[in-house]
Design a protein around this motif. Sequence first.
Motif, PDB file in Angstrom:
ATOM      1  N   THR A   3       0.961  -1.542  -0.032  1.00  0.00           N
ATOM      2  CA  THR A   3      -0.124   0.398  -0.291  1.00  0.00           C
ATOM      3  C   THR A   3       0.539   1.025  -0.406  1.00  0.00           C
ATOM      4  OG1 THR A   3      -0.405  -0.124   2.243  1.00  0.00           O
ATOM      5  CG2 THR A   3      -1.758  -1.460   1.969  1.00  0.00           C
ATOM      6  N   THR A   4       2.244   1.431   0.531  1.00  0.00           N
ATOM      7  CA  THR A   4       3.121   2.417   0.404  1.00  0.00           C
ATOM      8  C   THR A   4       3.714   2.557  -1.464  1.00  0.00           C
ATOM      9  OG1 THR A   4       3.715   1.500   2.612  1.00  0.00           O
ATOM     10  CG2 THR A   4       5.141   3.373   1.186  1.00  0.00           C
ATOM     11  N   ILE A  42      -9.313   4.719 -16.742  1.00  0.00           N
ATOM     12  CA  ILE A  42      -9.209   3.295 -16.180  1.00  0.00           C
ATOM     13  C   ILE A  42      -8.242   2.612 -15.369  1.00  0.00           C
ATOM     14  CG2 ILE A  42      -9.213   0.962 -17.928  1.00  0.00           C
ATOM     15  CD1 ILE A  42     -12.191   2.917 -17.764  1.00  0.00           C
ATOM     16  N   PHE A  43      -6.541   2.975 -15.965  1.00  0.00           N
ATOM     17  CA  PHE A  43      -5.623   2.854 -15.310  1.00  0.00           C
ATOM     18  C   PHE A  43      -5.779   2.777 -13.958  1.00  0.00           C
ATOM     19  CE2 PHE A  43      -1.326   3.682 -13.721  1.00  0.00           C
ATOM     20  CZ  PHE A  43      -0.771   2.420 -13.246  1.00  0.00           C
ATOM     21  N   GLY A  44      -5.885   4.294 -13.495  1.00  0.00           N
ATOM     22  CA  GLY A  44      -6.101   4.881 -12.137  1.00  0.00           C
ATOM     23  C   GLY A  44      -6.935   4.247 -11.502  1.00  0.00           C
ATOM     24  N   MET A  93      -7.044  -1.810  -6.736  1.00  0.00           N
ATOM     25  CA  MET A  93      -6.139  -2.506  -5.533  1.00  0.00           C
ATOM     26  C   MET A  93      -5.867  -2.000  -4.742  1.00  0.00           C
ATOM     27  SD  MET A  93      -3.505  -4.081  -9.263  1.00  0.00           S
ATOM     28  CE  MET A  93      -2.294  -4.400  -8.378  1.00  0.00           C
ATOM     29  N   MET A  94      -5.226  -0.807  -4.244  1.00  0.00           N
ATOM     30  CA  MET A  94      -6.075   0.044  -2.833  1.00  0.00           C
ATOM     31  C   MET A  94      -6.324  -0.223  -1.601  1.00  0.00           C
ATOM     32  SD  MET A  94      -3.390   1.659  -1.620  1.00  0.00           S
ATOM     33  CE  MET A  94      -2.330   2.655  -2.063  1.00  0.00           C
ATOM     34  N   HIS A 152      -8.096  -2.283   2.652  1.00  0.00           N
ATOM     35  CA  HIS A 152     -10.285  -2.757   3.386  1.00  0.00           C
ATOM     36  C   HIS A 152     -10.333  -3.872   4.025  1.00  0.00           C
ATOM     37  CE1 HIS A 152     -11.700   1.254   2.348  1.00  0.00           C
ATOM     38  NE2 HIS A 152     -11.996   0.870   0.616  1.00  0.00           N
ATOM     39  N   PHE A 153      -8.971  -5.262   3.104  1.00  0.00           N
ATOM     40  CA  PHE A 153      -9.586  -6.559   4.018  1.00  0.00           C
ATOM     41  C   PHE A 153      -7.645  -7.435   3.920  1.00  0.00           C
ATOM     42  CE2 PHE A 153     -13.162  -5.040   0.572  1.00  0.00           C
ATOM     43  CZ  PHE A 153     -13.486  -5.814   1.712  1.00  0.00           C
ATOM     44  N   LEU A 154      -7.661  -6.867   2.908  1.00  0.00           N
ATOM     45  CA  LEU A 154      -5.842  -7.884   3.355  1.00  0.00           C
ATOM     46  C   LEU A 154      -5.138  -7.254   3.874  1.00  0.00           C
ATOM     47  CD1 LEU A 154      -4.895  -8.366  -0.632  1.00  0.00           C
ATOM     48  CD2 LEU A 154      -6.286  -9.845   1.474  1.00  0.00           C
TER      49      LEU A 154
END
Length: 374
Positions: free
Chosen positions: A62-63, A105-107, A113-114, A119-121
């Motif tokens: 995430t960083t 779309i890429f953003g 993914m973020m 939120h979960f991983l």
Amino acid sequence: MAKFDRYMLSQLLVLFGFFALVLVAVFWINRAVQLFDRLIGDGQTALVFLEFTALGLPRLITTVLPIAAFAATIYLTNRLNNESELTVMMATGSSPWRLAWPVTIFGLIAGLMMSVLSHFLVPAAAAQLSEREVEVSRNITSRLLTEGTFLSPSTGVTFYSRAIGEDGVLRDVFLADRRDDSERMIYTAAEAYLVRNNDGTSLIMVDGLAQRLTEPGKRLSTAKFQDFYFDITGLMRTDDAIDPSITYLSSPALMGDWANVATQNNTTTGAVAEELHSRFARAAFCFVTGLIGFATLLVGGYSRFGVWREIVIAFLLLVALDGVRSTLSAPVLNDARMWPILYLPALVGGLTVIGLLWTAAHPGIWRRRLRGLA
């Protein structure tokens, strides 16, 4: 144009994966060295080190995700600019808004993914990592198998072993037991063995001396022994319980009554609001970072001298927005109603992108207006 969109999006995803992998590797090596020294020095195995490393990867990813998204967009836009592909597309009638579509779309993909990570991983990995840290801290055997260091496996207990043989024999052992305020016990032995059984763990000391100091009267009693049995199972029953924390909860668990969640986790409603909305804000910021790089370079247009000035400007914009993002947590922690300010960097970044794309769609407009004012 659809083929160009797919081509640009595929290149962005490939470069994004490459930069993310490189950045994760760089940050991981820096942290892994310290983690390796701490775990292996405490007698843990390489498997424990790998497990701790894997559990720390989600937060590390995430960083680096926003940086990787920004770097991928900058690299690809600069390459397309140098090869005049963007110039050709704009000459055929494609506006900057249209060219920004694959980057958008890429953003969204990067932001998604973020979101999954935040939120979960990351909460799940943090909770599992905390459990494993407690388990390791309770592992008295591994904590005692450290030679040449005074250890305190439990409150009031000090252990020292000068050396550990290849056969697992502890040599020149010192053990001080101060758990009982009415008496102090000190054991020294030439050798000692750690023995595990179904009921617990025992320390067998050979050829040593036991000293007992009673507090009333300060009487010292000594006794030599050939072998001595010391049950250290009690040392393993520590109070290292896992403290409840909102960082271990998934976002759906934080969306209920903030006051109730704060009470259950010994924190404040401001901390709950900051934790929940910062996860959404990170995803929004990750979505904006790629567009900032693309829009800034698009304003610079084609130049045979390159667009290094625009790259520096885009980097400074990213640093400024990220710097502002790191200062917004304190007001929310003090007052939960201030949570909307966490989205300020993403909002300012989005408005900046809109302004840059509008400027790219109207080249020279500011210069003409300045001339008109003059």
